[in-house]
Design a protein around this motif. Structure first.
Motif, PDB file in Angstrom:
ATOM      1  N   GLY A  34       0.840  -1.181   0.000  1.00 30.77           N
ATOM      2  CA  GLY A  34       0.000   0.000   0.000  1.00 30.77           C
ATOM      3  C   GLY A  34       0.877   1.233   0.000  1.00 30.77           C
ATOM      4  O   GLY A  34       1.912   1.262   0.684  1.00 30.77           O
ATOM      5  N   LEU A  35       0.487   2.237  -0.810  1.00 31.25           N
ATOM      6  CA  LEU A  35       1.226   3.504  -0.825  1.00 31.25           C
ATOM      7  C   LEU A  35       0.289   4.600  -1.301  1.00 31.25           C
ATOM      8  O   LEU A  35      -0.416   4.443  -2.299  1.00 31.25           O
ATOM      9  N   ARG A  36       0.281   5.687  -0.541  1.00 30.78           N
ATOM     10  CA  ARG A  36      -0.608   6.804  -0.849  1.00 30.78           C
ATOM     11  C   ARG A  36       0.160   8.107  -0.637  1.00 30.78           C
ATOM     12  O   ARG A  36       0.803   8.300   0.413  1.00 30.78           O
ATOM     13  N   LEU A  37       0.100   8.985  -1.627  1.00 29.87           N
ATOM     14  CA  LEU A  37       0.695  10.309  -1.517  1.00 29.87           C
ATOM     15  C   LEU A  37      -0.290  11.213  -0.783  1.00 29.87           C
ATOM     16  O   LEU A  37      -1.389  11.460  -1.269  1.00 29.87           O
ATOM     17  N   GLU A  38       0.115  11.705   0.386  1.00 24.03           N
ATOM     18  CA  GLU A  38      -0.808  12.469   1.221  1.00 24.03           C
ATOM     19  C   GLU A  38      -0.688  13.976   1.033  1.00 24.03           C
ATOM     20  O   GLU A  38      -1.692  14.694   1.078  1.00 24.03           O
ATOM     21  N   SER A  39       0.508  14.487   0.865  1.00 27.57           N
ATOM     22  CA  SER A  39       0.670  15.931   0.723  1.00 27.57           C
ATOM     23  C   SER A  39       1.987  16.252   0.034  1.00 27.57           C
ATOM     24  O   SER A  39       2.906  15.429   0.015  1.00 27.57           O
ATOM     25  N   VAL A  40       2.038  17.454  -0.532  1.00 28.17           N
ATOM     26  CA  VAL A  40       3.252  17.985  -1.154  1.00 28.17           C
ATOM     27  C   VAL A  40       3.416  19.419  -0.665  1.00 28.17           C
ATOM     28  O   VAL A  40       2.468  20.208  -0.721  1.00 28.17           O
ATOM     29  N   GLU A  41       4.605  19.742  -0.169  1.00 32.42           N
ATOM     30  CA  GLU A  41       4.878  21.080   0.342  1.00 32.42           C
ATOM     31  C   GLU A  41       6.058  21.683  -0.417  1.00 32.42           C
ATOM     32  O   GLU A  41       7.078  21.011  -0.624  1.00 32.42           O
ATOM     33  N   LEU A  42       5.899  22.957  -0.805  1.00 32.31           N
ATOM     34  CA  LEU A  42       6.881  23.611  -1.670  1.00 32.31           C
ATOM     35  C   LEU A  42       7.402  24.890  -1.030  1.00 32.31           C
ATOM     36  O   LEU A  42       6.637  25.621  -0.395  1.00 32.31           O
ATOM     37  N   PRO A  43       8.690  25.208  -1.206  1.00 29.23           N
ATOM     38  CA  PRO A  43       9.170  26.523  -0.781  1.00 29.23           C
ATOM     39  C   PRO A  43       8.457  27.618  -1.574  1.00 29.23           C
ATOM     40  O   PRO A  43       8.130  27.435  -2.758  1.00 29.23           O
ATOM     41  N   ALA A  44       8.229  28.760  -0.935  1.00 29.42           N
ATOM     42  CA  ALA A  44       7.499  29.850  -1.591  1.00 29.42           C
ATOM     43  C   ALA A  44       8.184  30.288  -2.880  1.00 29.42           C
ATOM     44  O   ALA A  44       7.524  30.542  -3.891  1.00 29.42           O
ATOM     45  N   ALA A  45       9.507  30.378  -2.859  1.00 33.01           N
ATOM     46  CA  ALA A  45      10.233  30.831  -4.053  1.00 33.01           C
ATOM     47  C   ALA A  45      10.061  29.860  -5.208  1.00 33.01           C
ATOM     48  O   ALA A  45      10.063  30.267  -6.385  1.00 33.01           O
ATOM     49  N   TYR A  46       9.918  28.583  -4.902  1.00 30.67           N
ATOM     50  CA  TYR A  46       9.706  27.573  -5.947  1.00 30.67           C
ATOM     51  C   TYR A  46       8.269  27.628  -6.442  1.00 30.67           C
ATOM     52  O   TYR A  46       8.016  27.616  -7.654  1.00 30.67           O
ATOM     53  N   ARG A  47       7.308  27.727  -5.516  1.00 28.76           N
ATOM     54  CA  ARG A  47       5.911  27.776  -5.927  1.00 28.76           C
ATOM     55  C   ARG A  47       5.654  28.958  -6.869  1.00 28.76           C
ATOM     56  O   ARG A  47       4.881  28.851  -7.816  1.00 28.76           O
ATOM     57  N   GLN A  48       6.281  30.099  -6.612  1.00 31.74           N
ATOM     58  CA  GLN A  48       6.038  31.295  -7.404  1.00 31.74           C
ATOM     59  C   GLN A  48       6.485  31.164  -8.853  1.00 31.74           C
ATOM     60  O   GLN A  48       6.070  31.965  -9.697  1.00 31.74           O
ATOM     61  N   GLN A  49       7.291  30.170  -9.148  1.00 31.16           N
ATOM     62  CA  GLN A  49       7.758  30.002 -10.520  1.00 31.16           C
ATOM     63  C   GLN A  49       6.762  29.222 -11.379  1.00 31.16           C
ATOM     64  O   GLN A  49       6.941  29.132 -12.597  1.00 31.16           O
ATOM     65  N   PHE A  50       5.738  28.679 -10.768  1.00 28.95           N
ATOM     66  CA  PHE A  50       4.666  28.012 -11.498  1.00 28.95           C
ATOM     67  C   PHE A  50       3.508  28.991 -11.714  1.00 28.95           C
ATOM     68  O   PHE A  50       3.495  30.090 -11.181  1.00 28.95           O
ATOM     69  N   GLN A  51       2.507  28.541 -12.469  1.00 23.41           N
ATOM     70  CA  GLN A  51       1.344  29.384 -12.750  1.00 23.41           C
ATOM     71  C   GLN A  51       0.574  29.701 -11.468  1.00 23.41           C
ATOM     72  O   GLN A  51       0.430  28.840 -10.590  1.00 23.41           O
ATOM     73  N   LEU A  52       0.090  30.915 -11.382  1.00 22.08           N
ATOM     74  CA  LEU A  52      -0.793  31.346 -10.308  1.00 22.08           C
ATOM     75  C   LEU A  52      -2.207  31.505 -10.866  1.00 22.08           C
ATOM     76  O   LEU A  52      -2.376  31.667 -12.082  1.00 22.08           O
ATOM     77  N   PRO A  53      -3.233  31.465 -10.012  1.00 26.34           N
ATOM     78  CA  PRO A  53      -4.579  31.765 -10.519  1.00 26.34           C
ATOM     79  C   PRO A  53      -4.616  33.163 -11.121  1.00 26.34           C
ATOM     80  O   PRO A  53      -4.013  34.088 -10.572  1.00 26.34           O
TER      81      PRO A  53
END
Length: 425
Positions: free
Chosen positions: A120-139
């Motif tokens: 059994g294996l389940r991905l529960e959460s993913v956490e990103l540094p703010a500087a990394y998250r900002q490089q992806f698309q925002l709403p």
């Protein structure tokens, strides 16, 4: 991005040593393989490897949750075993992935669901540094933009669903939208199964619907947001988004799981319209508690593609999810993905929702920042669609004022009729 790391949390089940399995998992998704390869130095492994940050032992199961051919071949099912469950926290170097959403998704999931060492294996959460998250698309629109477009600022948005896939022509769809606009809805969406059918081609449907939306706006000043389902190949989605925008529309809808990360990212870069992210198919990824994705992890990846709204299902609804899962989905949608950012998305409640489910929703979420969609609760109201909308508005006002629905119904006939009619069902 040098030195930055992101983390993922997993729930696993295994009869083997948990610490050893955790290292296998970390190695599989970074620098490891079943044998050293030429040029694989210790320095390279140190730079690129994932790191097990924490192991939390949980309960022990009497039987394995999933079949496993790797263990079967080794005779491990033929003798008694302890099927230990544990929660792992693993960090990965950002430099391994870069700003690449499909590769990020493959890194935190990928082949892990096929590992021989786990049952059994389940991905529960993913956490990103703010500087990394900002490089992806925002709403682009998000909560604030959606409120501005619809002119609704002090209450939840009230929405409904039309199903042209049952046979409505483009003109009939337009006529129904005109009726719903007059009834007072804020939002209307296509059904996820209706894309570009022969009986109501999308181009004709957009023109017929938006003609009515513009006419209603001219009369009342109220813009009703319509989420047209443009799920298709990327070229078609771009073309249809352009048409919606040219016709004065403000929103498009996409079936996230079937369009894919890259298509949604490209659509986000192409259009300023709100993107209504539909979750259909998520049950296949989530319903087994020891397999697939928990909603927090799944929605994190899709929010990196820049969607503005996310479906969370509904409390006391018709689907299999329990209320706790729906509440968690709404709460994580309303939370930023990284500290210091406002990249929240609008949670969209749907399925089996009507005035009677409003108290549970308000009591659990305690926020006005949501889209409350009701199909039958509006269109099947015994006194008509306008009364259905009114019953929902009355229910929301009541719970926010601390009133019971029964008390409010004494002076709100539309709510009284809804309680009497739908309550029996």
């Amino acid at each position: 991005m040098s030195g930055m790391r992101f983390t993922a949390t997993y729930l696993i089940e295994t009869p083997l040593d948990v610490a050893q399995v955790a290292e296998v998992l970390a190695g599989e998704q970074s620098c490891g393989t079943f044998a050293r390869v030429e040029g694989e130095t210790e320095a390279l492994r140190e730079r690129a490897r994932a790191t097990v940050e924490k192991i939390e032992l949980l309960d022990v199961a009497e039987t394995p949750s999933l079949p496993n051919g790797w263990m079967q071949r080794r005779g491990m099912f033929a003798k008694p075993q302890r099927w230990q469950r544990a929660r792992l926290r693993v960090s990965f170097p950002v430099a391994n992935v870069g700003v690449n959403l499909p590769t990020l998704a493959a890194t935190v999931s990928g082949n892990l669901f096929d590992l021989g060492e786990v049952t059994g294996l389940r991905l529960e959460s993913v956490e990103l540094p703010a500087a990394y998250r900002q490089q992806f698309q925002l709403p682009v629109q998000g909560i604030a933009g959606t409120r501005k477009l619809t002119g609704v600022f002090d209450r939840p948005l009230i929405g409904t669903i039309i199903k042209p896939n049952v046979g409505l022509s483009a003109q009939e769809s337009g006529d129904l939208v005109a009726k719903l606009c007059a009834a007072g809805v804020d939002f209307i969406k296509d059904d996820e199964c209706c894309g570009n059918p022969d009986h109501a081609p999308l181009e004709q449907r957009v023109r017929a619907v938006m003609k009515r939306v513009r006419a209603h706006q001219d009369r009342t000043g109220k813009h009703v947001m319509v989420a047209f389902n443009i799920s298709d190949d990327l070229d078609a989605m771009r073309r249809h988004a352009d048409l919606v925008q040219a016709e004065g529309g403000s929103c498009v809808m996409a079936s996230l799981n079937w369009c894919g990360y890259s298509a949604i990212q490209s659509l986000r870069r192409h259009t300023p319209l709100a993107i209504h992210g539909h979750r259909n198919g998520f049950g296949a990824l989530s319903r087994h508690p020891l397999l697939g994705f928990s909603y927090p992890a799944w929605q994190t990846l899709w929010r990196l593609a820049g969607v503005d709204h996310m479906h969370v299902h509904g409390l006391q609804g018709k689907f299999a999810q329990d209320d706790d899962e729906v509440i968690e989905a709404a709460q994580v949608s309303l939370a930023p993905l990284a500290e210091g950012l406002d990249d929240r998305v609008l949670p969209a409640f749907s399925n089996g929702q009507w005035a009677g489910t409003v108290p549970a929703t308000w009591g659990s979420v305690r926020s006005n920042d949501l889209l409350f969609m009701s199909g039958g609760g509006i269109l099947a109201h015994p006194d008509g669609a306008a009364a259905g909308v009114a019953s929902l508005q009355q229910a929301w006002d009541a719970v926010q004022q601390g009133e019971t629905l029964a008390d409010r119904a004494q002076r709100s006939p539309e709510l009284q009729s809804a309680l009497a009619f739908f309550g029996k069902k």
